[in-house]
Design a protein around this motif. Structure first.
Motif, short mmCIF file in Angstrom:
data_model
loop_
_atom_site.label_atom_id
_atom_site.label_comp_id
_atom_site.label_asym_id
_atom_site.label_seq_id
_atom_site.Cartn_x
_atom_site.Cartn_y
_atom_site.Cartn_z
N SER A 1 5.33 15.62 -6.41
CA SER A 1 3.81 14.80 -6.53
C SER A 1 3.77 14.05 -5.80
O SER A 1 2.85 13.85 -5.55
N VAL A 2 4.94 12.69 -5.89
CA VAL A 2 4.05 10.98 -5.91
C VAL A 2 4.23 11.76 -3.94
O VAL A 2 3.66 10.99 -3.00
N ASP A 3 5.88 12.52 -3.54
CA ASP A 3 5.31 12.28 -1.65
C ASP A 3 4.16 13.26 -1.53
O ASP A 3 3.81 12.74 -0.74
N SER B 1 -2.65 3.60 3.49
CA SER B 1 -1.39 4.56 3.41
C SER B 1 -1.48 4.00 1.58
O SER B 1 -1.97 2.89 1.77
N ILE B 2 -1.57 4.67 0.78
CA ILE B 2 -1.00 3.91 -1.06
C ILE B 2 0.53 4.59 -1.26
O ILE B 2 0.93 5.08 -0.75
N ILE B 3 -0.18 3.74 -2.94
CA ILE B 3 1.48 3.81 -3.52
C ILE B 3 1.14 4.23 -4.99
O ILE B 3 -0.11 3.90 -5.49
N PRO B 4 1.64 5.06 -5.74
CA PRO B 4 1.01 5.58 -6.77
C PRO B 4 1.14 4.68 -8.31
O PRO B 4 2.65 3.35 -7.90
N LYS B 5 0.72 4.22 -8.90
CA LYS B 5 0.57 2.68 -10.31
C LYS B 5 0.64 3.21 -10.99
O LYS B 5 1.58 2.94 -11.97
N ARG B 6 0.03 4.42 -11.80
CA ARG B 6 0.39 4.64 -12.74
C ARG B 6 0.17 6.54 -13.09
O ARG B 6 -0.96 6.98 -12.04
N LEU B 7 0.92 7.03 -13.48
CA LEU B 7 0.30 8.62 -13.82
C LEU B 7 -0.87 8.57 -15.02
O LEU B 7 -0.47 7.97 -16.22
N GLY C 1 -5.21 11.84 -6.62
CA GLY C 1 -5.20 10.00 -6.45
C GLY C 1 -6.22 9.81 -6.42
O GLY C 1 -8.03 9.72 -6.44
N ILE C 2 -6.77 8.43 -7.74
CA ILE C 2 -8.11 7.85 -7.92
C ILE C 2 -7.97 6.28 -7.38
O ILE C 2 -7.32 5.28 -7.49
N LEU C 3 -8.31 5.89 -6.46
CA LEU C 3 -8.62 5.12 -5.90
C LEU C 3 -9.43 3.02 -5.82
O LEU C 3 -10.83 4.58 -5.34
N GLU D 1 -3.23 6.77 -10.49
CA GLU D 1 -3.90 5.93 -10.23
C GLU D 1 -3.25 5.18 -8.96
O GLU D 1 -2.03 5.40 -8.94
N VAL D 2 -3.96 4.85 -8.23
CA VAL D 2 -3.34 4.20 -6.89
C VAL D 2 -4.00 3.36 -6.55
O VAL D 2 -4.80 2.57 -6.76
N GLU D 3 -2.78 2.41 -5.89
CA GLU D 3 -3.44 0.94 -4.92
C GLU D 3 -2.86 1.46 -3.11
O GLU D 3 -2.10 1.82 -2.84
N ALA D 4 -4.00 1.08 -1.83
CA ALA D 4 -3.70 0.81 -0.59
C ALA D 4 -2.49 -0.31 -0.82
O ALA D 4 -2.13 -0.78 -1.19
N THR D 5 -1.59 0.60 0.15
CA THR D 5 -0.94 -0.83 0.58
C THR D 5 -0.91 -1.68 1.72
O THR D 5 0.19 -2.72 1.70
#
Length: 158
Positions: A58-60, A73-79, A25-27, A104-108
């Motif tokens: 892959s997301v898990d 803690s993150i969630i994916p925004k886009r592949l 992931g890219i944060l 691409e990810v963002e912090a929750t």
């Protein structure tokens, strides 16, 4: 399965050449810098993420590994892309063709990377594109992911 997938499959095939699938992931921070991890296994810098376990998406994988390696803690925004044509070797003699799935990810929630470290992560730091040219990136796959992200141009078939 109680043991991790890499240990399990390596108990069957030893150091032989195999496929391993990773999610990374890219944060970015508010300045557009990318979070990188100084890795405990090779002492070089790379994207956060890790190998998929059996039964895991892959997301898990990405959410689990990002938390393990950074406390974030993150969630994916886009592949972003899937990278399949790379070989990597490891300090213990293992070799693999790596399949890398980049998001691409963002912090929750708010986070603090100051002084975070564990066996997998020696240090965490945000880098500009120029700063990434001054450090050793763990492998060619991670370097290409970074290059494509900074250019915002993702080529299929890598």
């Amino acid at each position: 399965m109680t043991q991790d997938y890499i240990s399990y499959i390596r108990s069957k095939v030893g150091h032989d050449y195999i496929f391993l699938t990773f999610a990374v992931g890219i944060l970015t921070n508010e300045e557009g810098k990318i979070l990188l991890q100084k890795r405990g296994d090779k002492g070089t810098w790379g994207l956060l993420g890790g190998c998929m376990e059996l039964g895991e998406s892959s997301v898990d994988t990405l959410i689990r590994e990002f938390k393990e390696e950074s406390g974030i803690s993150i969630i994916p925004k886009r592949l972003l892309n899937v990278y399949t044509n790379f070989e990597d070797s490891y300090p213990n003699g293992d070799i693999a063709q790596t399949v890398g799935i980049a998001y691409e990810v963002e912090a929750t929630q708010p986070y603090n990377i100051t002084n975070f470290s564990n066996q997998e992560t020696l240090e965490l730091r945000f880098f500009t594109q120029e700063e990434t040219k001054q450090i050793t990136i763990v492998n060619a796959q991670h370097q290409l992911i970074l290059d494509e992200y900074f250019a915002q141009t993702f080529q299929l078939g890598n």
